[in-house]
Design a protein around this motif. Structure first.
Motif, short mmCIF file in Angstrom:
data_model
loop_
_atom_site.label_atom_id
_atom_site.label_comp_id
_atom_site.label_asym_id
_atom_site.label_seq_id
_atom_site.Cartn_x
_atom_site.Cartn_y
_atom_site.Cartn_z
N ILE A 1 10.35 3.73 -12.29
CA ILE A 1 9.91 2.78 -11.28
C ILE A 1 8.96 3.42 -10.27
O ILE A 1 7.92 2.83 -9.91
N THR A 2 9.28 4.61 -9.79
CA THR A 2 8.53 5.22 -8.68
C THR A 2 7.61 6.37 -9.08
O THR A 2 6.74 6.76 -8.30
N GLY A 3 7.82 6.93 -10.25
CA GLY A 3 7.03 8.09 -10.66
C GLY A 3 5.59 7.73 -10.99
O GLY A 3 5.27 6.59 -11.32
N GLU A 4 4.71 8.73 -10.86
CA GLU A 4 3.29 8.52 -11.14
C GLU A 4 2.77 9.63 -12.03
O GLU A 4 3.23 10.77 -11.96
N ILE A 5 1.82 9.27 -12.89
CA ILE A 5 1.18 10.23 -13.78
C ILE A 5 -0.29 10.31 -13.40
O ILE A 5 -0.98 9.29 -13.34
N GLN A 6 -0.76 11.51 -13.13
CA GLN A 6 -2.16 11.71 -12.76
C GLN A 6 -3.04 11.58 -14.00
O GLN A 6 -2.87 12.31 -14.97
N VAL A 7 -4.00 10.65 -13.97
CA VAL A 7 -4.92 10.45 -15.09
C VAL A 7 -6.32 10.79 -14.59
O VAL A 7 -6.87 10.06 -13.75
N PRO A 8 -6.93 11.85 -15.09
CA PRO A 8 -8.26 12.29 -14.58
C PRO A 8 -9.40 11.46 -15.17
O PRO A 8 -10.30 11.97 -15.82
N LEU A 9 -9.38 10.14 -14.90
CA LEU A 9 -10.43 9.27 -15.43
C LEU A 9 -11.69 9.31 -14.59
O LEU A 9 -12.80 9.19 -15.09
N LYS B 1 -3.77 7.37 -10.50
CA LYS B 1 -2.34 7.55 -10.65
C LYS B 1 -1.75 6.36 -11.41
O LYS B 1 -1.81 5.23 -10.93
N LEU B 2 -1.21 6.64 -12.59
CA LEU B 2 -0.63 5.60 -13.44
C LEU B 2 0.87 5.54 -13.23
O LEU B 2 1.57 6.55 -13.30
N ASN B 3 1.36 4.33 -12.94
CA ASN B 3 2.80 4.12 -12.78
C ASN B 3 3.29 3.36 -14.01
O ASN B 3 2.75 2.31 -14.36
N LYS C 1 0.81 -1.21 0.00
CA LYS C 1 0.00 0.00 0.00
C LYS C 1 0.84 1.26 0.00
O LYS C 1 0.45 2.27 -0.56
N ASN C 2 2.01 1.22 0.64
CA ASN C 2 2.84 2.41 0.72
C ASN C 2 3.77 2.55 -0.48
O ASN C 2 4.58 3.47 -0.54
N ASN C 3 3.67 1.63 -1.43
CA ASN C 3 4.58 1.67 -2.57
C ASN C 3 4.49 2.96 -3.35
O ASN C 3 5.43 3.37 -3.99
N TYR C 4 3.29 3.57 -3.33
CA TYR C 4 3.09 4.73 -4.19
C TYR C 4 2.61 5.95 -3.42
O TYR C 4 1.89 6.79 -3.92
#
Length: 490
Positions: free
Chosen positions: A374-382, A388-390, A8-11
């Protein structure tokens, strides 16, 4: 959903923020928090019912449909007896395993978030590595088995409609390959759900679907028994003469593997337990109740579906009750049942694979902590709250689904694959490791009566596992002699 599963804390936030949360928890600051549990992770909200839904989703899968065939090999005496035996062993060893979620005290001890964490906390050396290999290899195998089963059910819908229009004489040859690809595409989409705690809705839906198709199979079996004006089958199973004596042995052993697979869920039990809300009552007590509810429910359905299928068809019971075309009509009801199987297997695939997904992603984060891939996330307003897409999660999980789908295309032997998976996973993951961990956790003296009984249980299950694996391998070798990859289905 507020439950908290694997990784759960991965992201969540930076490494420093995560460290502060854990540090706070260690100093007791998170114990009374409304948002965090005693380990600094977001509050778990799982209950006995959500845990039961996860278990039922994992357990009542494609295995239920092969039970009529399995009972057909063993007969009216040994078939139900073996099924009841496996249910009791599964319940008992699952209860032992649930006591290993926390090390030490069952309400305040250190949590073990995964099956591997529990093994690592109680055992050591080669046992830990062996457990990891077996658990994740079994998950890969289950993913392949579920892909095969889902494609067979989708294929059965097409063939049922074909038989209805063209008549039962028409063989309706159709390839299963396109349906495996369709299932794979769906799993790529659902595999992007980040954590165990976010698939509770999918588990509940899948559990409802499992009851739907099991009930339809049961109902059709009852109707067939009434139409036959009697119960088919024999006390000892399929007769020698219908099959050779050696085939009778191999088929009986394979039936053991099929029944073992039908009860296989221990490898994800700790991960499910990690979604349960903090004490009181302790997670172990809640999990034991969930195990009672789910194993009793599944055993009832297994007995009804397996026995009624055998009663309806006797020695001719198909390997898959709803796709083996023991039934042809009403075709629309078969379509509903097989569609329910597909929906259920979509959810079951995710329930089983989440521990493997989380393990690989956690390892990658520890190996390359500064990698944005590996750790970055992209916000996807679905959706309203966003998603958050990794990129690593997208790449790795998609590659896994593609790989299992390709292997499924090459080895679409439902009964034999199911039997083999059940055999190789049953003893080590359902019996051996839970027994060994429980002995260490409870400090049971060597050669005490309890220790001897636990070891005898483990030895007996090992013998069954070896025998069942041999039977399934013999079946797979027989299938390979006549199988042509990517060919149409008879």
């Amino acid at each position: 959903m507020g439950e908290n599963g694997v990784g759960k804390n991965n992201y969540q936030g930076s490494a420093a923020a995560a460290a502060m949360e854990v540090s706070s928890a260690e100093h007791g600051q998170a114990g009374g928090s409304k948002c965090y549990d005693d380990d600094g992770r977001l509050k778990r909200t799982g209950t006995m019912w959500t845990a039961s839904a996860h278990i039922i989703t994992a357990v009542i899968g494609s295995g239920v449909l092969s039970l009529a065939w399995a009972i057909g090999q063993l007969g009216w005496v040994a078939g139900p007896a073996v099924m009841l035996l496996f249910s009791l062993v599964t319940y008992y060893t699952s209860s032992l395993l649930s006591d290993c979620y926390r090390s030490g005290d069952e309400t305040t001890g250190k949590r073990n978030y995964t099956y591997m964490d529990a093994v690592n906390a109680n055992l050591s050396g080669i046992k830990v590595q062996l457990c990891g290999f077996l658990q994740y290899a079994n998950i890969v195998g289950v993913a392949i088995g579920y892909t095969i089963a889902a494609s067979i059910s989708m294929l059965a819908i097409k063939r049922a409609n074909c038989f209805h229009v063209e008549g039962h004489v028409n063989p309706c040859h159709i390839s299963s390959t396109p349906y495996m690809i369709i299932f794979g595409v769906a799993e790529i989409f659902f595999s992007q759900i980040p954590d165990f705690d976010q698939i509770s809705w999918l588990s509940i839906l899948a559990a409802i679907m499992s009851f739907t198709y099991s009930t339809i199979g049961l109902g059709l079996g009852i109707v067939q028994v009434v139409a036959n004006k009697g119960v088919k089958g024999s006390l000892t199973g399929i007769s020698i003469g219908v099959v050779t004596p050696m085939d009778k042995v191999w088929r009986s052993l394979q039936a053991f593997g099929d029944i073992a697979f039908a009860y296989s869920y221990s490898l994800i039990l700790i991960e499910i337990q990690d979604t349960i809300r903090a004490p009181p009552p302790s997670e172990a007590k809640v999990m034991r109740r969930a195990t009672v509810v789910s194993v009793a429910t599944t055993t009832l359905f297994y007995m009804l579906c397996g026995c009624m299928g055998y009663a309806a068809f006797g020695d001719n019971a198909p390997g898959n009750l709803l796709t083996g075309f023991g039934f042809y009509e009403p075709f629309w009801l078969l379509d509903i049942a097989n569609a329910a199987i597909v929906v259920h297997l979509v959810g079951a695939y995710q329930v089983y694979c989440q521990p493997l997904f989380a393990f690989v992603e956690k390892w990658a984060q520890q190996r390359w902590p500064k990698s944005r891939f590996i750790t970055g996330e992209i916000q996807v307003p679905l959706v309203s709250c966003g998603f958050k897409l990794n990129l690593f999660r997208l790449t790795w999980r998609s590659a896994f689904v593609v790989a299992t789908t390709v292997v499924s295309m090459l080895l679409p032997f439902f009964n034999d694959v199911v039997g083999f998976l059940g055999a190789i996973g049953f003893w080590p993951l359902t019996v051996y490791f839970p027994v060994e961990m429980y002995i260490v956790q409870k400090k049971i003296p060597k050669w005490s009566s309890q220790w001897v009984c636990l070891q005898l249980l483990s030895l007996a299950c090992l013998i069954i596992t070896i025998a069942a694996a041999a039977g399934s391998i013999a079946g797979i070798m027989s299938d390979l002699k006549v199988y042509k990859p990517f060919s149409t289905t008879d």
